[in-house]
Motif scaffolding. Structure first.
Motif, short mmCIF file in Angstrom:
data_model
loop_
_atom_site.label_atom_id
_atom_site.label_comp_id
_atom_site.label_asym_id
_atom_site.label_seq_id
_atom_site.Cartn_x
_atom_site.Cartn_y
_atom_site.Cartn_z
N LYS A 60 3.99 -0.72 8.05
CA LYS A 60 4.79 0.00 7.07
C LYS A 60 5.74 -0.95 6.36
O LYS A 60 5.91 -2.11 6.75
N VAL A 290 13.82 3.48 4.13
CA VAL A 290 12.78 4.45 4.48
C VAL A 290 11.49 3.68 4.74
O VAL A 290 11.01 2.95 3.86
N THR A 292 7.64 3.44 5.02
CA THR A 292 6.55 4.23 4.46
C THR A 292 5.44 3.31 3.96
O THR A 292 5.51 2.09 4.08
N ASP A 293 4.42 3.90 3.37
CA ASP A 293 3.31 3.13 2.79
C ASP A 293 3.68 2.71 1.37
O ASP A 293 4.08 3.55 0.56
N SER A 424 6.24 13.44 -5.46
CA SER A 424 5.78 12.91 -4.18
C SER A 424 5.43 11.43 -4.24
O SER A 424 5.46 10.75 -3.22
N ARG A 425 5.12 10.90 -5.42
CA ARG A 425 4.75 9.49 -5.57
C ARG A 425 5.62 8.87 -6.65
O ARG A 425 5.92 9.51 -7.66
N ILE A 448 4.75 4.01 -4.35
CA ILE A 448 5.20 4.48 -3.04
C ILE A 448 4.85 5.95 -2.91
O ILE A 448 5.21 6.76 -3.77
N ASP A 449 4.17 6.28 -1.84
CA ASP A 449 3.80 7.68 -1.57
C ASP A 449 4.78 8.23 -0.55
O ASP A 449 4.57 8.10 0.67
N ASN A 450 5.87 8.84 -1.04
CA ASN A 450 6.89 9.35 -0.14
C ASN A 450 7.70 10.42 -0.87
O ASN A 450 8.50 10.10 -1.76
#
Length: 503
Positions: A60, A290, A292-293, A424-425, A448-450
């Motif tokens: 991540k 954060v 995340t991916d 969301s992205r 960023i997908d979060n």
């Protein structure tokens, strides 16, 4: 590394504009953190203050969005001081103003600690004298390269004219990337160049901009892209462009800068409070990251494509095509490449809400680009896109920009390049929504997908779009008449020229 608009004293190479003194006070920050941290490394500091970071970083990426110029500068300063192995930086503009001087001094200090420093800067807006370039490059731990040197570094007037007419597209192809990498562990990318106005310290105008700090797995991709540019035949070592003997030693240059910085008259007392709070603020940043991916997107050196399927633009187009509910875009320059407006109009027909905020004529720093937008504006509105133009007197300058004795009356211009899809992205990077970014300049950024980060970014952009910060533009209203007569004439003149593909 001092590469933009010159404010340098030609004999001492220090700023002559005393009204810009606060950034130089940040030089004291480097001495402070050095004594506070001893011989600790960046990796050791992270292990101490974020024990779980190492395990998370394998798969991540830790993300922290840098909204304010002050935070963006402090992060760079602290990371530069803390790095012990390597610092790689890549910029379109590196100013000869106080921020540029500050960064040059910091990197020279890092080099003296044994850190390997590599600096890659585009040639287009290069204004540094040959002796300054040579002085920086003469340090044994500093390497300086210039991308596509067809304008300034080692180029005569006759050579410049030759390049202009013999290969116009290559002459105009620029490296617009903005990247900094520290010990291959943490990187920063986004919209900020290295100059006063990108960090809120200019006395005339400052940019509303945005960066993102990244810790973890994606930094390897950022580094791979840097290495590709560094090794490119378009990136030439300074010693091949200017005579190494024309420069002084790096130590001599830094001594001059340090002497100036240590004069108490040259910085605001507020800087001491900022210095004392730096370490705790960095701890807060790490704690608030954060994990995340994250996908790093980039172009390849020498991009000058006829097709719009280049990596960065093509990847952003794919995100837009996939939108189901909403698209929110913030871009300083809005000139749709071929097919771009039609795609967004198609999304509107599908029921997707599309909103864009860009500069107004009063706020823009680029009348040429605005002329291209002005020609498209009516079509954009008729397509159903909700359009907003950033105010030159936006109230956000009083909340996001730290007030100093020098920037209180400065204007504000939009420079952030971001997008949120379906809440969301999100995208943050160097990419402007214009033909130059799509086809000519190389660009970088992160997808960023979060949902949490996407919603947070949406709130910032929506604040910038609110009535105290932007005008809602319609077929019946735009704020062009508020701009000066001179700026209106500039926009009108550029509108006469066949330069859309270069905007």
């Amino acid at each position: 590394m001092l590469l933009g608009r010159s404010t340098m004293n030609q004999s001492l190479r220090i700023p002559v504009k005393i009204s810009h003194l606060i950034p130089i006070g940040f030089l004291l920050l480097f001495n402070f953190t050095a004594s506070a941290q001893g011989d600790s490394t960046l990796a050791a500091w992270l292990n101490t203050h974020c024990p779980s970071c190492a395990a998370k970083s394998y798969q991540k990426t830790g993300v922290y969005i840098l909204e304010s110029g002050e935070d963006a500068l402090l992060a760079r300063a602290w990371l530069t001081q803390t790095a012990r192995q390597s610092i790689d930086v890549q910029y379109f503009i590196w100013g000869t103003d106080n921020i540029g001087i500050l960064a040059a001094e910091a990197l020279l200090a890092a080099a003296e600690r044994g850190v390997r420093v590599r600096v890659l800067v585009d040639d287009f807006l290069l204004e540094a004298e040959n002796r300054v370039l040579a002085s920086l490059n003469n340090h044994p731990n500093v390497e300086l390269r210039i991308y596509n040197p067809k304008h300034h570094a080692g180029v005569s007037v006759l050579e410049r004219i030759y390049y202009l007419f013999s290969d116009f597209k290559s002459f105009n192809q620029r490296m617009h990337d903005k990247v900094a990498i520290f010990d291959d562990l943490i990187s920063i990318t986004g919209g900020r160049n290295m100059a006063d106005e990108y960090f809120d310290y200019d006395s005339v105008y400052n940019f509303r901009d945005r960066d993102v700090l990244l810790a973890g797995s994606v930094t390897a991709d950022v580094k791979e892209n840097f290495d590709e540019f560094w090794d490119s035949s378009l990136s030439l070592p300074v010693e091949r462009l200017v005579d190494p003997l024309s420069g002084d030693s790096g130590e001599s240059l830094r001594d001059e800068l340090r002497s100036y910085a240590e004069d108490p008259a040259n910085f605001d007392p507020k800087i001491r409070q900022m210095i004392n709070n730096t370490t705790s603020r960095i701890r807060d940043v790490v704690a608030d990251m954060v994990w995340t991916d994250v996908e790093f997107i980039n172009d390849t050196p020498g991009k000058a494509a006829e097709s719009l399927d280049e990596k960065a633009y093509g990847r952003l187009i794919a995100e837009v095509r996939g939108a189901q509910e909403s698209i929110l875009i913030q871009t300083p320059y809005l000139v749709f490449p071929e097919g771009g407006l039609a795609l967004l109009a198609e999304k509107v027909v599908e029921g997707v809400r599309v909103r864009i905020v860009t500069n107004s004529m009063p706020s823009t720093d680029n009348p040429a680009a605005f002329s291209g937008y002005q020609r498209q504006r009516e079509l954009i509105i008729r397509s159903g896109i909700e359009l907003y133009e950033f105010r030159h007197d936006a109230a956000v300058r009083d909340t996001i920009i730290a007030k100093t004795r020098t920037n209180t009356d400065a204007g504000i211009s939009l420079h952030a390049k971001s997008m949120v899809v379906d809440d969301s992205r999100l995208f943050i990077g160097s990419f402007n929504l214009d033909p130059r970014s799509a086809q000519l300049n190389t660009e970088v950024g992160v997808l960023i997908d979060n949902p949490g980060l996407a919603k947070a970014l949406s709130r910032h952009i929506e604040t910038d779009m609110s009535s105290e910060n932007s005008w809602a533009v319609s077929e019946d209203f735009n704020p062009d008449h508020i701009a000066s007569r001179r700026k209106n004439l500039e926009v009108w003149f550029y509108g006469l020229l066949p330069i859309t593909s270069l905007l």
